[in-house]
Design a protein around this motif. Structure first.
Motif, PDB file in Angstrom:
ATOM      1  N   GLU A  36      -4.625   1.407  -3.836  1.00  0.00           N
ATOM      2  CA  GLU A  36      -5.459   0.391  -3.166  1.00  0.00           C
ATOM      3  C   GLU A  36      -5.464  -0.953  -3.891  1.00  0.00           C
ATOM      4  OE1 GLU A  36      -8.510   1.923  -0.405  1.00  0.00           O
ATOM      5  OE2 GLU A  36      -8.881   3.367  -2.000  1.00  0.00           O
ATOM      6  N   THR A  37      -4.414  -1.177  -4.667  1.00  0.00           N
ATOM      7  CA  THR A  37      -4.287  -2.475  -5.336  1.00  0.00           C
ATOM      8  C   THR A  37      -2.903  -3.084  -5.117  1.00  0.00           C
ATOM      9  OG1 THR A  37      -3.668  -1.330  -7.359  1.00  0.00           O
ATOM     10  CG2 THR A  37      -5.965  -1.984  -7.164  1.00  0.00           C
ATOM     11  N   GLY A  38      -2.166  -2.573  -4.148  1.00  0.00           N
ATOM     12  CA  GLY A  38      -0.884  -3.189  -3.825  1.00  0.00           C
ATOM     13  C   GLY A  38       0.278  -2.733  -4.680  1.00  0.00           C
ATOM     14  N   VAL A  39       0.083  -1.689  -5.480  1.00  0.00           N
ATOM     15  CA  VAL A  39       1.134  -1.294  -6.424  1.00  0.00           C
ATOM     16  C   VAL A  39       2.005  -0.148  -5.913  1.00  0.00           C
ATOM     17  CG1 VAL A  39       1.557  -0.362  -8.747  1.00  0.00           C
ATOM     18  CG2 VAL A  39      -0.200  -2.094  -8.394  1.00  0.00           C
ATOM     19  N   CYS A  40       1.412   0.830  -5.243  1.00  0.00           N
ATOM     20  CA  CYS A  40       2.153   2.089  -5.002  1.00  0.00           C
ATOM     21  C   CYS A  40       2.914   2.139  -3.681  1.00  0.00           C
ATOM     22  CB  CYS A  40       1.206   3.282  -5.077  1.00  0.00           C
ATOM     23  SG  CYS A  40       0.141   3.464  -3.622  1.00  0.00           S
ATOM     24  N   GLY A  41       2.512   1.370  -2.702  1.00  0.00           N
ATOM     25  CA  GLY A  41       3.230   1.341  -1.424  1.00  0.00           C
ATOM     26  C   GLY A  41       2.913   2.493  -0.475  1.00  0.00           C
ATOM     27  N   ALA A  42       2.007   3.401  -0.859  1.00  0.00           N
ATOM     28  CA  ALA A  42       1.706   4.556   0.006  1.00  0.00           C
ATOM     29  C   ALA A  42       1.108   4.120   1.346  1.00  0.00           C
ATOM     30  CB  ALA A  42       0.734   5.503  -0.703  1.00  0.00           C
ATOM     31  N   CYS A  43       0.521   2.943   1.364  1.00  0.00           N
ATOM     32  CA  CYS A  43      -0.180   2.444   2.560  1.00  0.00           C
ATOM     33  C   CYS A  43       0.706   1.555   3.419  1.00  0.00           C
ATOM     34  CB  CYS A  43      -1.381   1.634   2.094  1.00  0.00           C
ATOM     35  SG  CYS A  43      -0.835   0.169   1.174  1.00  0.00           S
ATOM     36  N   SER A  44       2.023   1.514   3.131  1.00  0.00           N
ATOM     37  CA  SER A  44       2.907   0.571   3.826  1.00  0.00           C
ATOM     38  C   SER A  44       2.997   0.862   5.318  1.00  0.00           C
ATOM     39  CB  SER A  44       4.323   0.645   3.233  1.00  0.00           C
ATOM     40  OG  SER A  44       4.294   0.325   1.873  1.00  0.00           O
ATOM     41  N   VAL A  45       2.901  -0.188   6.098  1.00  0.00           N
ATOM     42  CA  VAL A  45       3.110  -0.106   7.545  1.00  0.00           C
ATOM     43  C   VAL A  45       3.971  -1.313   7.931  1.00  0.00           C
ATOM     44  CG1 VAL A  45       0.892   1.046   7.967  1.00  0.00           C
ATOM     45  CG2 VAL A  45       1.020  -1.451   8.112  1.00  0.00           C
ATOM     46  N   LEU A  46       4.414  -1.322   9.167  1.00  0.00           N
ATOM     47  CA  LEU A  46       5.156  -2.489   9.649  1.00  0.00           C
ATOM     48  C   LEU A  46       4.232  -3.336  10.516  1.00  0.00           C
ATOM     49  CD1 LEU A  46       8.569  -0.914  10.750  1.00  0.00           C
ATOM     50  CD2 LEU A  46       7.855  -1.716   8.500  1.00  0.00           C
ATOM     51  N   VAL A  47       4.222  -4.623  10.257  1.00  0.00           N
ATOM     52  CA  VAL A  47       3.508  -5.574  11.110  1.00  0.00           C
ATOM     53  C   VAL A  47       4.556  -6.564  11.608  1.00  0.00           C
ATOM     54  CG1 VAL A  47       1.693  -7.317  11.243  1.00  0.00           C
ATOM     55  CG2 VAL A  47       1.358  -5.294   9.802  1.00  0.00           C
ATOM     56  N   ASP A  48       4.778  -6.534  12.911  1.00  0.00           N
ATOM     57  CA  ASP A  48       5.867  -7.321  13.513  1.00  0.00           C
ATOM     58  C   ASP A  48       7.174  -7.113  12.744  1.00  0.00           C
ATOM     59  OD1 ASP A  48       4.178  -8.209  15.505  1.00  0.00           O
ATOM     60  OD2 ASP A  48       3.813 -10.155  14.584  1.00  0.00           O
ATOM     61  N   GLY A  49       7.423  -5.870  12.371  1.00  0.00           N
ATOM     62  CA  GLY A  49       8.696  -5.504  11.745  1.00  0.00           C
ATOM     63  C   GLY A  49       8.776  -5.722  10.247  1.00  0.00           C
TER      64      GLY A  49
END
Ligand code: FES
Ligand code: FES
Length: 158
Positions: free
Chosen positions: A43-56
């Motif tokens: 939850e601090t932008g480091v791990c990428g587990a929360c990655s989604v695509l927004v307009d690709g």
């Protein structure tokens, strides 16, 4: 707290919602839309587990506000499979050992998806570079890279 009306498309479905100004995109997706495939990790932008695509584009949804997705098309890991058919990346991760505990996998899949959209025939080095915003504690990365290269071949019809 003031609320904002947002309209966006998530995995092809129109969504309209009232959200607090500071609602995180990750919380909106998981708690409001119940799309829990997107993971909360650091939850601090480091791990990428929360990655989604927004307009690709790959976005770390723990760093992004739901209001900023207004008017956008968001894709989460739930949007990758077509009915019963896994996306070639999902299939490759399963076959090539690209996941163990699987916690990082949704984030890697979304980052890989964006990578292959921009660069359909990446080299191993380019895959490693493209995924350098995602962390995995289990696999040692080699099988993840192999999975992405395998999916690229399939997507290129080889
Ligand atoms: S949970 Fe968003 S980058 Fe780690
Ligand atoms: S498979 Fe466990 S963190 Fe990546």
């Amino acid at each position: 707290m003031s609320h904002h009306s947002i309209t966006l498309v998530v995995n092809g479905e129109l969504q309209e919602a009232e959200v607090p100004a500071r609602r995180l995109l990750s919380d909106f997706l998981r708690d409001d839309l119940h799309l829990t495939g997107t993971k909360r990790g650091c939850e601090t932008g480091v791990c990428g587990a929360c990655s989604v695509l927004v307009d690709g584009e790959v976005v770390k949804s723990c760093l992004s506000l739901a209001v900023h997705a207004h008017g956008c098309a968001v894709t989460t890991v739930e949007g990758l499979a077509q009915g019963e058919h896994l996306h070639p990346l999902q299939d490759a991760f399963m076959r090539c050992g690209g996941l163990q505990c699987g916690y990082c996998t949704p984030g890697f899949l979304m980052a890989s998806c964006a990578l292959l959209a921009q660069n359909p025939k990446p080299t191993e080095h380019e895959v490693r570079q493209g995924l350098n915003g995602n962390l995995c504690r289990c696999t040692g990365y080699t099988q993840i890279v192999e999975s992405v290269l395998d999916a690229a071949e399939k997507l290129n019809g080889n």
